[in-house]
Design a protein around this motif. Structure first.
Motif, mmCIF file in Angstrom:
data_model
loop_
_atom_site.group_PDB
_atom_site.id
_atom_site.type_symbol
_atom_site.label_atom_id
_atom_site.label_comp_id
_atom_site.label_asym_id
_atom_site.label_seq_id
_atom_site.Cartn_x
_atom_site.Cartn_y
_atom_site.Cartn_z
ATOM 1 N N HIS A 175 15.236 31.196 -4.523
ATOM 2 C CA HIS A 175 15.402 31.665 -3.156
ATOM 3 C C HIS A 175 15.557 30.399 -2.391
ATOM 4 C CE1 HIS A 175 13.838 33.118 0.830
ATOM 5 N NE2 HIS A 175 14.871 33.495 0.744
ATOM 6 N N ALA A 176 16.769 29.926 -2.228
ATOM 7 C CA ALA A 176 17.037 28.691 -1.826
ATOM 8 C C ALA A 176 18.447 28.573 -1.414
ATOM 9 C CB ALA A 176 16.841 27.443 -2.887
ATOM 10 N N GLY A 177 18.828 27.518 -0.503
ATOM 11 C CA GLY A 177 20.093 27.334 -0.098
ATOM 12 C C GLY A 177 20.670 25.969 -0.475
ATOM 13 N N ALA A 178 21.832 25.519 -0.494
ATOM 14 C CA ALA A 178 22.069 24.078 -1.090
ATOM 15 C C ALA A 178 23.096 23.545 -0.510
ATOM 16 C CB ALA A 178 22.165 24.396 -2.764
ATOM 17 N N PHE A 179 23.338 22.270 -0.560
ATOM 18 C CA PHE A 179 24.450 21.680 0.158
ATOM 19 C C PHE A 179 24.529 20.220 -0.546
ATOM 20 C CE2 PHE A 179 20.868 21.605 2.950
ATOM 21 C CZ PHE A 179 20.718 20.220 3.224
ATOM 22 N N THR A 180 25.736 19.368 -0.280
ATOM 23 C CA THR A 180 25.691 18.184 -0.988
ATOM 24 C C THR A 180 25.908 17.126 0.421
ATOM 25 O OG1 THR A 180 26.610 18.762 -2.885
ATOM 26 C CG2 THR A 180 26.904 16.444 -2.295
ATOM 27 N N VAL A 181 25.117 16.001 0.656
ATOM 28 C CA VAL A 181 25.262 15.366 1.845
ATOM 29 C C VAL A 181 25.139 13.886 1.218
ATOM 30 C CG1 VAL A 181 22.564 15.231 1.964
ATOM 31 C CG2 VAL A 181 24.097 14.400 4.012
ATOM 32 N N ASP A 185 22.373 28.270 -20.188
ATOM 33 C CA ASP A 185 23.331 27.921 -21.136
ATOM 34 C C ASP A 185 24.388 26.937 -20.464
ATOM 35 O OD1 ASP A 185 24.562 29.864 -19.513
ATOM 36 O OD2 ASP A 185 25.363 31.091 -21.094
ATOM 37 N N ASP A 186 24.146 26.492 -19.381
ATOM 38 C CA ASP A 186 25.136 25.492 -18.546
ATOM 39 C C ASP A 186 24.318 24.072 -18.843
ATOM 40 O OD1 ASP A 186 26.707 24.173 -17.130
ATOM 41 O OD2 ASP A 186 25.969 24.439 -15.220
ATOM 42 N N PRO A 187 24.705 23.316 -19.661
ATOM 43 C CA PRO A 187 23.839 21.810 -19.974
ATOM 44 C C PRO A 187 23.981 20.797 -18.795
ATOM 45 C CG PRO A 187 26.183 22.011 -21.085
ATOM 46 C CD PRO A 187 26.206 23.285 -20.436
ATOM 47 N N SER A 188 24.985 21.165 -17.798
ATOM 48 C CA SER A 188 25.016 20.391 -16.691
ATOM 49 C C SER A 188 23.963 20.408 -15.741
ATOM 50 C CB SER A 188 26.312 20.756 -15.861
ATOM 51 O OG SER A 188 26.284 21.733 -15.032
ATOM 52 N N GLY A 189 22.839 21.181 -16.045
ATOM 53 C CA GLY A 189 21.806 21.445 -14.762
ATOM 54 C C GLY A 189 22.160 21.851 -13.639
ATOM 55 N N SER A 190 23.386 22.527 -13.572
ATOM 56 C CA SER A 190 23.881 22.935 -12.259
ATOM 57 C C SER A 190 23.265 24.120 -11.868
ATOM 58 C CB SER A 190 25.363 23.287 -12.241
ATOM 59 O OG SER A 190 26.048 21.856 -12.426
ATOM 60 N N PHE A 191 23.429 24.336 -10.319
ATOM 61 C CA PHE A 191 22.769 25.618 -9.736
ATOM 62 C C PHE A 191 24.013 26.214 -8.981
ATOM 63 C CE2 PHE A 191 18.872 23.893 -10.529
ATOM 64 C CZ PHE A 191 17.948 24.991 -10.694
ATOM 65 N N VAL A 251 26.421 22.867 -7.526
ATOM 66 C CA VAL A 251 25.637 21.667 -7.401
ATOM 67 C C VAL A 251 24.764 21.298 -8.407
ATOM 68 C CG1 VAL A 251 25.848 22.085 -4.774
ATOM 69 C CG2 VAL A 251 23.907 22.912 -6.250
ATOM 70 N N GLU A 252 24.602 20.030 -8.464
ATOM 71 C CA GLU A 252 23.537 19.440 -9.522
ATOM 72 C C GLU A 252 22.703 18.625 -8.660
ATOM 73 O OE1 GLU A 252 25.015 17.262 -12.834
ATOM 74 O OE2 GLU A 252 27.135 18.255 -12.669
ATOM 75 N N PRO A 253 21.558 19.283 -8.171
ATOM 76 C CA PRO A 253 20.664 18.826 -7.215
ATOM 77 C C PRO A 253 19.948 17.658 -7.675
ATOM 78 C CG PRO A 253 19.943 20.967 -7.783
ATOM 79 C CD PRO A 253 21.349 20.883 -8.572
ATOM 80 N N SER A 254 19.671 16.601 -6.834
ATOM 81 C CA SER A 254 18.687 15.595 -6.958
ATOM 82 C C SER A 254 17.608 15.535 -6.235
ATOM 83 C CB SER A 254 19.396 14.268 -6.684
ATOM 84 O OG SER A 254 19.972 13.887 -5.377
ATOM 85 N N THR A 255 17.549 16.610 -5.290
ATOM 86 C CA THR A 255 16.591 16.729 -4.261
ATOM 87 C C THR A 255 16.162 17.992 -3.906
ATOM 88 O OG1 THR A 255 16.896 14.604 -3.232
ATOM 89 C CG2 THR A 255 15.502 16.039 -2.084
#
Length: 308
Positions: free
Chosen positions: A128-134, A174-180, A230-234
């Motif tokens: 239960h989250a949003g996401a963006f890239t800054v 099954d996505d190895p990139s770690g993406s959401f 996205v591949e979140p770092s935070t």
């Protein structure tokens, strides 16, 4: 029957529809084909037909049998969707009113169908989250309902970030990139925020019954800032209990997410889901982020936090 191949929440979608439903398909998925996602193939059929039922509006957030039945029915006003879990098949029947209302076909039927498939899958889970890239850094943001998660994510887009979603992010094991993966084509905003955003003047917006929110479809001028993956770092956990930025341990962050992540999962699926969540959050910077009433100040503090 027209057909298009799309992507939604990371699933590859084989969508077939009646010609009268073309506007709904284009507004929900976008025009033209999109690249396949890493998730399972989902078949979606959409038809426009006479009214079939008169269920209350809004329907229950989770329809009967959502966590056990192989066939789940979502009914609202004159429209309905049947989600067949094992077959990964969604059949949508829109009545005349439902075909004109993005709350019906968007929020309650199509968005909900993909959420139910995710909750019931042993190989996917949702946060239960949003996401963006800054500044090139992807951020997951989560909060209890009403804290301001959607506003926080939408304001990031207004300040130049890329927007991936405001309410649910899906992880495919099954996505190895770690993406959401999110649903970036629409956002839920208060009337006040919508009215104060000139770029959204005239945007398609429908009120959510019982809530001070509108489902707003991003206009074409802002669509270059949308991204589904996205591949979140935070990861930030938003709160209004204070205005500090406080670090969180990975174990604490996992526990805060676990009730939503594990919802609908069979016991046999939980170890793999937990291991993936542990790994993903273990690689992120995790903080509790106290919000002020100043949206620009909140965004400035976020930019300082993620760097880049």
């Amino acid at each position: 029957m027209p057909q298009t191949v799309q992507q939604c929440y990371g699933y590859t979608v084989d969508c077939r529809y009646d010609t009268p439903a073309e506007d709904v398909v284009n507004r929900f998925f976008g025009t033209g084909p999109s690249p396949s996602g890493p998730g399972a193939l989902v078949r979606v059929d959409i038809e426009v037909a006479p009214a079939v039922t008169q269920a209350p509006v809004p329907p229950p957030y989770f329809p009967d049998g959502w966590d056990s039945d192989d066939e789940i029915t979502i009914a609202v006003a004159d429209s309905a969707a049947v989600v067949r879990v094992t077959a990964a098949h969604v059949s949508v029947r829109l009545g005349p009113a439902g075909a004109q209302d993005s709350i019906v076909w968007g929020r309650w039927l199509l968005e909900k169908a993909f959420l139910l498939l995710t909750l019931r899958s042993p190989d996917r889970y949702g946060i239960h989250a949003g996401a963006f890239t800054v500044n090139g850094r992807a951020v997951l943001c989560t909060a209890d309902s009403g804290v301001g998660k959607s506003t926080f994510a939408a304001w990031a887009l207004r300040r130049g970030a890329s927007f991936a979603g405001d309410d649910a992010m899906v992880r495919h094991l099954d996505d190895p990139s770690g993406s959401f993966f999110g649903y970036p084509r629409a956002v839920y905003l208060s009337p006040e925020l919508l009215g104060g955003w000139p770029e959204l003047a005239g945007a398609a917006a429908d009120p959510v019954p019982g809530r001070d929110k509108l489902r707003v479809q991003w206009p074409s001028a802002l669509r270059s800032g949308l991204q589904a993956r996205v591949e979140p770092s935070t990861m930030v956990f938003l709160t209004r209990e204070h205005q500090d930025i406080r670090p969180l341990r990975a174990a604490e962050a996992v526990e805060r997410c676990w009730e939503d992540v594990s919802a609908g999962k069979a016991a046999a699926a939980l170890p793999a889901v937990r291991a993936d969540l542990d790994e993903r959050l273990g690689k992120m910077s995790l903080v509790e982020f106290g919000l002020s009433t100043d949206l620009d100040a909140n965004h400035h503090r976020l930019v300082q936090l993620v760097g880049g």
